[in-house]
Design a protein around this motif. Structure first.
Motif, short mmCIF file in Angstrom:
data_model
loop_
_atom_site.label_atom_id
_atom_site.label_comp_id
_atom_site.label_asym_id
_atom_site.label_seq_id
_atom_site.Cartn_x
_atom_site.Cartn_y
_atom_site.Cartn_z
N ARG A 88 -1.32 -10.62 -8.71
CA ARG A 88 -0.29 -9.63 -7.65
C ARG A 88 0.37 -10.23 -7.28
O ARG A 88 0.91 -11.78 -6.41
N LYS A 121 -7.49 -2.75 -1.53
CA LYS A 121 -8.10 -2.94 -2.40
C LYS A 121 -8.88 -4.74 -2.78
O LYS A 121 -9.41 -5.40 -3.11
N GLU A 124 -12.06 -5.66 -1.48
CA GLU A 124 -13.53 -5.17 -1.86
C GLU A 124 -13.85 -6.95 -2.28
O GLU A 124 -15.01 -6.98 -2.72
#
Length: 148
Positions: A88, A121, A124
């Motif tokens: 990321r 995200k 998760e």
């Protein structure tokens, strides 16, 4: 490699301005530019100097949100999470921490929407707590604090 006081002076001056000419650096510590260059090469070859860096003003680039995120992992297997944060671009720093939480992230995004997508995200992998930076007070290279 054992460092002496001159090596520490060179590291301090390079930390202040890594683009300084060897001749100019030498004048500050009463050495020739060539002697300074030789010491710098030895510091690089021994791995004491790993890289030269650039500090960018994110606000001038239009990167508006700096967030600090503490992650509380759902599982003891952190491999997927570590792979996730390494991929990321908005994660500019990541630290495994002790105390409350498992990881501390520094995240820089251009918009609230981008931050929300990232946080969705992130869920998760675990729960999180979030702090937004409202003003940067100080940014210092860790070398500056240790080399004096």
């Amino acid at each position: 490699m054992e460092l002496d006081q001159i090596d520490f002076q060179i590291l301090r001056l390079l930390n202040e301005n890594s683009r300084i000419q060897w001749k100019d650096l030498g004048e500050k510590i009463h050495m020739t530019g060539q002697a300074v260059g030789n010491r710098i090469r030895k510091l690089e070859e021994s791995g004491v100097i790993k890289a030269y860096s650039l500090i960018v003003d994110e606000m001038k680039l239009g990167l508006m949100f700096t967030a600090f995120v503490i992650i509380h992992m759902k599982t003891a297997n952190h491999d997927l999470f570590i792979r996730f944060i390494k991929e990321r671009n908005e994660v500019v720093e990541a630290h495994r921490i002790s105390g409350k939480g498992c990881y501390h992230l520094k995240v820089i995004v251009k918009s609230q929407d981008q931050l929300n997508l990232f946080l969705n995200k992130l869920l998760e992998h675990g729960n999180y707590s979030l702090n937004l930076s409202i003003q940067e007070i100080k940014q210092q290279n860790p070398l500056t604090a240790t080399i004096q």
